[in-house]
Design an enzyme around this catalytic site. Structure first.
Site, mmCIF file in Angstrom:
data_model
loop_
_atom_site.group_PDB
_atom_site.id
_atom_site.type_symbol
_atom_site.label_atom_id
_atom_site.label_comp_id
_atom_site.label_asym_id
_atom_site.label_seq_id
_atom_site.Cartn_x
_atom_site.Cartn_y
_atom_site.Cartn_z
ATOM 1 N N ALA A 56 4.893 4.410 3.209
ATOM 2 C CA ALA A 56 5.349 5.605 3.927
ATOM 3 C C ALA A 56 5.557 5.307 5.410
ATOM 4 C CB ALA A 56 4.345 6.737 3.733
ATOM 5 N N GLY B 148 0.841 -1.184 0.000
ATOM 6 C CA GLY B 148 0.000 0.000 0.000
ATOM 7 C C GLY B 148 0.880 1.239 0.000
ATOM 8 N N CYS B 149 0.406 2.301 -0.614
ATOM 9 C CA CYS B 149 1.235 3.506 -0.683
ATOM 10 C C CYS B 149 1.409 4.130 0.700
ATOM 11 C CB CYS B 149 0.671 4.506 -1.695
ATOM 12 S SG CYS B 149 -1.065 4.932 -1.461
ATOM 13 N N ASN B 150 0.324 4.173 1.457
ATOM 14 C CA ASN B 150 0.431 4.682 2.820
ATOM 15 C C ASN B 150 1.271 3.728 3.675
ATOM 16 O OD1 ASN B 150 -1.404 6.774 2.190
ATOM 17 N ND2 ASN B 150 -3.139 5.417 2.603
ATOM 18 N N ALA B 151 1.081 2.441 3.406
ATOM 19 C CA ALA B 151 1.820 1.432 4.170
ATOM 20 C C ALA B 151 3.315 1.576 3.924
ATOM 21 C CB ALA B 151 1.339 0.043 3.784
#
Lengths: 342, 342, 342, 342
Positions: free
Chosen positions: B153, B148-151
């Site tokens: 970060a 995940g992109c947030n994951a």
């Protein structure tokens, strides 16, 4: 062979854009950067997005040893540029991104820029940098003068049509929408986010914008007679991109054909299918130009629309394209970066 | 040797971003593109910014001859991906950008995604795609699951600190600011310009966001015990970029040192000088990650801030980095594009 | 009876916002405007959006005859304000929008603002302007000190909870997203559209932001003990609005109940249904505050989210609300303007 | 006496804007709201920025008791409007905000909207809602047809000049920049933030935009001969505001004088000093219109620029202005709200 590059005036947006492109250029290496007020700072402090490049620190111009430099980009403010370039070694290849060497006629320069030119002999030597139309001259130039970003957009729309004789030369209107980075990194109230975002307004309307000097010079030269266009730029609440909406008189299909023929072999100029409208979003971050032609409901009238990235194709990308030619490199080297969307 | 690449689900933003990067990748060539609802359209119609690439038209997946494909990127919606990949040739290298193979435990998958996994055996085979932490497994993987992109970060901020044991595992808060392209090209009212621009709001607050599944899995694995973080994403009025502001307990200097050590040899991870704050503007359009650490006025507390481009390093750039490894190419090939600013 | 109003420092954003509100205020009339650097200009030149109001021209403060003024708003820069107010007639009602009279303790003032206070006796007299919590004192005040805009947001989130004793005083984190107009009309590189739009970054992180002085003073006063919060503001690419995401420890339902009770009778404070998340878009342009409470998946933890318009409720709207009280007018007079969306 | 108001189609942007204005209108009270797909929802769910107004819930149109309603605003989609209004009580005052009753000629309606009009008799009865030019007819109208927002902008620029005979009727070009809220709350890919923000593009170029029907009708009527203008709208990355840049032939000073004379007594029309350029930022959120005139460097040519808020003066503000007239209220009641800046 890798070419050693200097960027003079590297703390502005066109300087940063040069560095961004050179980051993945196969044959250029930045070996000197100047930035007067920010001399002593690292490029990563001035532009954190470039910190991974491990660029040389900013110095004052006089600290640079130009004997090791193959080509210098001069991204200094207008008027400063002519003073600086005059003092550079006479055999150094220079691509200037300022307005200082765009106009060939000293009187025209003074008319548009408000003071006499300080390097008239260089002004004569300079080659105008609209690559697709001055390619041969640029290849052998020592000093190449980058075009205005708005001037580039208007010329991509109109030069093929004037050359082909398919439009009325007395009825040309350029309504232009310009992203704010074209105004540079200058501290002006109207460039603040709080003032600029969320709306738009015209500026320099009615024939006051300096890029008209370039239109007058170039269009008249092609036409062999005086051509004077109307030109209204608008300040847009986005950072990159110019859209020129150009109103012309002529047969839409003939206009489209002239455009398509002229750009058929140009890598960076994409003529969209007849009737398709370009968006600045589709070229931002790249050296590509999108050109659209559509006929009006009124017979004999057409619109030509050009979208380009003011910082890239309108300025620093153009500059590198010209530098490639001047250095004997592949013209497109480093410039095939795709647009960034969304 | 040039590798033949297929992109399944090429009409979404991650598909477009894959194509953008491959445009200047030295060893990849796109030979097939699928897009179910848009099958039959040219890529230039779906994404005008890519028209210069002269890509193959979009087709339905079943029309693709996978025998000629070296690697397929699967940029399909969650849940669709597992059904499609299950039917692909078992020896085809696949990099999946959906959420379908991120979680190893079928129960966890069902908990966060609301239905049983339809390809449990593949789920076991898949390697988690956070390159800097799974490099060796990815190199030999057949199926790599993009994070995940947030994951991504959050993990770049916290993994080195959990590994080094320098923070309190029960006191971690991730306050995240996410650019809207992370939500994809979906037609939802809250993603309209008129609704989203000019303000911000949180979403999935209080522990409801699915990327928590990845945090739980990964942080617990590193720590050897259950780790549960707080995580609040906010929808931001910009297109690219994630800023994770992470609140931790521990000695700021020890935290900074652990971070610096861990990323010292990583090309894409830039640990800023202690106390320097990252901006999403400094990494947008690139595969770079900026990491900042600052101590709080309250002793024993620190902030770790991570900025990355959700579409690039958080998704498609990461996918290409992993594909490079799986194909035996240079890990950084095609990914050295500098951030685009302004 | 119509009250004669002066605005000192009318060329900044809070000055303009005062004028905007007064445009439809039933009992206020602007009779004097000052603006040092812009003295002599008409308000319509400085702020074209106010040209229809036919306001008096900007003058220097010393040109104003204060004997005809019922109340003066002082929208001057920090530090300037104290010097100016010291010289005003001692019986003139003043609402100050600067930071100069927010802190009661001269030592605290000096700590946060870097120099000794120049009007210590006035500092004692000033009443803190968070209307809903100082209403009675404000009604009889001569000098009212407007709160910081971020300080207002944080206090609306936390004061009811501290008063009710439902949260852990040692575990408070305020992660704040602040629209750029909060930085004023100042010419700084990071406030340019080209630098700020399209991304975000934190600033004054780690306990350096001056509004912490207000948090320390107010929260400690309510709690009867020292309270020190963590506070991280982020600069947002929009013009109006603050979103405070506040992490607290306590039972979410008890927190929600305390909040709802405290604001039940407050016209401008809207406590959203439990679990509903506020957006800055829903309050922009108005004096309303939206408050949301949501429990975290981790037991005993909750998030409180507050959205307000920094220029209106966080500054000029608040100032007019206080002025209404000081002048014996209806507290809500002129302030019922609905938010502007989209 | 307070008037009871119904808003049909209250879940769109023009419906919300009507409610926003009525929030502080001295003589209007909303007693019914319809919204077909969202019937049953509270207005605070559909538009959280209006939750403080405690409006009635959305119902289906057939549930409204029109006997208690003094005036209905019809903010329904085009084509739906005519079907609904046909069924309303024949003595109910109606202000329609759709395109359904703008064109008097059924053939013109069919030409621009692609199907026959379904309420031709009402079409004849309807009065065109450009207040400043149809004031007397509106005062006695039962059914008032709101103008197109772009059509309003173009007409404010050109009507006084055609009336005064100071421009060439065959040489009119309207290049228009339109904020995205004009497209309504519709779920279209090109209206997503990720697609629209950060750039611009033209749409309906070349004479395809439906508002040309209004220009043709109105300009021809004034001139007493056919007038056909060129009109190119551009989709802008902001939410509110239209800027029309209008290219005309005539003496600039005569044009300016005609404009100034015509609008001298109009409260909402501000003719800026000769040569001053308007900004959409200066009128957003208000019912004001800013008009600028500048001469071109080419003799006999001028630019007229008009800025207005498409949702307010271009739609809902105009509707309320007309409703005020129809209800015998002060024309400006509720409409003196100042623009919101920044």
């Amino acid at each position: 062979m890798t070419q050693n590059i200097a960027i003079l005036g590297a703390s502005g947006y066109t300087g940063a854009e040069l560095a961004r492109i050179i980051a993945t250029h196969p044959s250029m290496r930045i070996t000197a950067l100047s930035g007067d007020r920010k001399a002593g700072m690292s490029m990563g402090e001035v532009f954190p997005h470039l910190r991974h490049m491990n660029l040389p620190d900013l110095v004052k111009i006089e600290e640079i040893d130009f004997s090791t430099i193959d080509l210098a980009f001069c991204a200094l403010p207008h008027a400063t540029s002519q003073a600086v370039i005059k003092e550079l070694p006479r055999d150094l290849k220079v691509v200037d991104l300022s307005a200082d060497f765009r106009l060939r006629d000293p009187a025209e320069y003074e008319k548009w820029y408000g003071k006499p030119h300080a390097a008239v002999e260089l002004q004569k030597e300079a080659v105008y940098g609209l690559t697709e139309f001055y390619r041969d001259e640029i290849r052998t130039a020592r000093l190449c003068a980058g075009t205005g970003c708005n001037a580039a957009a208007g010329q991509y729309a109109l030069r093929p049509l004037i050359e082909a004789g398919v439009i009325d030369l007395d009825e040309i209107i350029i309504d232009l929408k310009a992203g704010v980075s074209g105004a540079g990194r200058s501290l002006k109230e109207n460039l603040l986010h709080a003032e600029l975002s969320g709306g738009t307004m015209p500026y320099s309307a009615g024939g006051k914008h300096r890029h008209l000097g370039e239109f007058d010079q170039e269009f008249s030269k092609i036409a062999g007679r005086d051509v004077r266009v109307q030109f209204t730029p608008h300040l847009m609440p986005f950072n990159r991109g110019i859209l020129a909406t150009v109103y012309v008189r002529g047969e839409p299909q003939a206009i489209y054909d002239a455009m398509s023929r002229r750009y058929a072999d140009e890598v960076f100029l994409e003529v969209l299918p007849f009737g398709t409208l370009p968006s600045t979003r589709s070229i931002a971050g790249s050296n590509y130009v999108h050109v659209g032609v559509v006929g009006d409901r009124l017979p004999g009238r057409a619109l030509v629309m050009v979208a380009l990235d003011n910082l890239c194709k309108g300025s620093s990308g153009q500059a590198i394209q010209n530098a490639n030619l001047m250095l004997g490199l592949e013209e497109t080297a480093g410039l095939m970066l795709a647009p960034v969307f969304p």
